[in-house]
Design an enzyme around this catalytic site. Structure first.
Site, PDB file in Angstrom:
ATOM      1  N   ASP A  44       0.842  -1.202   0.000  1.00  0.00           N
ATOM      2  CA  ASP A  44       0.000   0.000   0.000  1.00  0.00           C
ATOM      3  C   ASP A  44       0.881   1.257   0.000  1.00  0.00           C
ATOM      4  O   ASP A  44       0.378   2.377  -0.088  1.00  0.00           O
ATOM      5  CB  ASP A  44      -1.033  -0.004   1.134  1.00  0.00           C
ATOM      6  CG  ASP A  44      -0.404  -0.071   2.509  1.00  0.00           C
ATOM      7  OD1 ASP A  44       0.831  -0.211   2.607  1.00  0.00           O
ATOM      8  OD2 ASP A  44      -1.150   0.012   3.508  1.00  0.00           O
ATOM      9  N   LYS A 113      -1.245  -9.356   2.692  1.00  0.00           N
ATOM     10  CA  LYS A 113      -0.514  -8.905   3.887  1.00  0.00           C
ATOM     11  C   LYS A 113      -1.378  -7.902   4.629  1.00  0.00           C
ATOM     12  O   LYS A 113      -2.041  -7.075   4.013  1.00  0.00           O
ATOM     13  CB  LYS A 113       0.823  -8.260   3.510  1.00  0.00           C
ATOM     14  CG  LYS A 113       1.553  -7.675   4.729  1.00  0.00           C
ATOM     15  CD  LYS A 113       2.980  -7.286   4.416  1.00  0.00           C
ATOM     16  CE  LYS A 113       3.171  -5.953   3.770  1.00  0.00           C
ATOM     17  NZ  LYS A 113       2.595  -4.795   4.525  1.00  0.00           N
ATOM     18  N   GLU A 182       9.126  -4.233  10.462  1.00  0.00           N
ATOM     19  CA  GLU A 182       9.540  -2.936   9.910  1.00  0.00           C
ATOM     20  C   GLU A 182      10.034  -2.006  11.014  1.00  0.00           C
ATOM     21  O   GLU A 182       9.350  -1.799  12.025  1.00  0.00           O
ATOM     22  CB  GLU A 182       8.355  -2.286   9.164  1.00  0.00           C
ATOM     23  CG  GLU A 182       8.703  -0.914   8.598  1.00  0.00           C
ATOM     24  CD  GLU A 182       7.756  -0.401   7.536  1.00  0.00           C
ATOM     25  OE1 GLU A 182       6.816  -1.118   7.154  1.00  0.00           O
ATOM     26  OE2 GLU A 182       7.972   0.735   7.073  1.00  0.00           O
TER      27      GLU A 182
HETATM   28  O1  KIV Z   1       3.590  -1.118   1.588  1.00  0.00           O
HETATM   29  C1  KIV Z   1       4.770  -1.479   1.661  1.00  0.00           C
HETATM   30  O2  KIV Z   1       5.606  -1.172   0.797  1.00  0.00           O
HETATM   31  C2  KIV Z   1       5.162  -2.304   2.794  1.00  0.00           C
HETATM   32  C3  KIV Z   1       6.616  -2.605   2.935  1.00  0.00           C
HETATM   33  C4  KIV Z   1       7.309  -1.421   3.471  1.00  0.00           C
HETATM   34  C5  KIV Z   1       6.855  -3.798   3.752  1.00  0.00           C
HETATM   35  O3  KIV Z   1       4.342  -2.686   3.566  1.00  0.00           O
END
Ligand code: KIV
Length: 275
Positions: A44, A113, A182
């Site tokens: 996202d 995710k 993260e």
């Molecule tokens: O949205 C994204 O790019 C992420 C990464 C930073 C893991 O969630």
């Protein structure tokens, strides 16, 4: 051979690292598909790097489906994970399940995710029971930027570190096949990685994680709005693109482009009849 969630599990057992990049479009997906990078995340972060928002909060399910579709068409050999956007899974288990299903059915992702710990385990259980592989995301979870009061390193106090470890174990128990960590201290990430039987994928979480992920515009030096400490630039595409765009502009204005090799011909006989 296509990389799958089974590949992730095998890598953890065999102590072999996993490489991931974000991806949002077909052209980049095709390029990544030719590389040794294992998996892509349609993050996202599309909100920041593709849509120009200051954070990820305004990203919609429709955005994720559009970008996810483009990536899954190009990344045929990679595991394609698609982010569930803010408020697409928090309201109820039913809402989460319907939206996760859309990311597999409509966007053709291989997994989803979502951000959060014990609070979202009922959603994760429902998804994994429905055959939807789920990647967890702990630490500096960007959808909680307002709750954190900014993009800050997480898990630094004893209480926060213990909570993060408990959340990681809960996500594993709920059925996640991997967890993104993260922006947490690297020694905490090492402890989490050691305690889990599923792989951890770090971003700003040090080298002990089972794998790493970076936003591709960050690592290629294309996105300059902000550059976190954990980003390494493997190229400076911003400069290369700026120079190419200026070269093009110059040639157009000097009438050096298009030259003969870039133009189409017409028979002289036809041409005569046009005057
Ligand atoms: O949205 C994204 O790019 C992420 C990464 C930073 C893991 O969630």
């Amino acid at each position: 051979m296509k990389i799958t969630v089974a590949t992730f599990a095998k890598r953890k057992v065999e102590k072999q690292k996993i490489s991931m990049l974000t991806c949002y479009d077909y052209t980049t997906a095709k390029i990544i598909n030719q590389t040794n990078v294992d998996a892509v995340l349609v993050g996202d972060s599309v909100g920041n790097v593709m849509l120009g928002y200051p954070d990820t909060l305004s990203v919609t399910m429709e955005d994720m489906i559009t970008y996810g579709r483009a990536v899954s068409r190009g990344c045929t050999e990679k595991l394609v994970v698609i982010d569930m956007p803010f408020m697409s899974y928090q309201v109820s288990v039913e809402q989460a399940l319907i939206n996760a299903g859309r990311l597999l059915k409509e966007a053709r992702g291989n997994a989803v995710k979502l951000e959060g710990g014990q609070n979202i385990c009922p959603q994760i259980k429902a998804m994994t029971q429905a055959g939807i592989p789920v990647m967890g995301h702990l630490g500096m979870t960007p959808q909680s930027v307002n709750a954190f009061g900014g993009n800050k390193v997480q898990g630094k106090t004893e209480a926060a570190a213990k909570k993060l470890i408990e959340d990681a174990l809960a996500l594993q128990e709920a059925g996640c096949f991997a967890i993104v960590l993260e922006c947490i201290p690297h020694k905490l990430a090492a402890i989490v990685t050691e305690k889990l039987s599923i792989p951890t994928i770090g971003i700003g979480a040090g080298a002990q994680c089972d794998g790493q992920i970076l936003v591709y515009q960050d690592m290629l030096g294309m996105y300059k709005d902000f550059s976190p400490k954990f980003v390494k630039h493997y190229a400076n595409l911003s400069d290369i693109m700026t120079n190419a765009f200026n070269d093009y502009d110059k040639e157009v204005k000097e009438q050096a482009f298009p030259s003969e090799e870039h133009t189409f011909k017409i028979d002289e006989e036809v041409l005569e009849k046009l005057y």
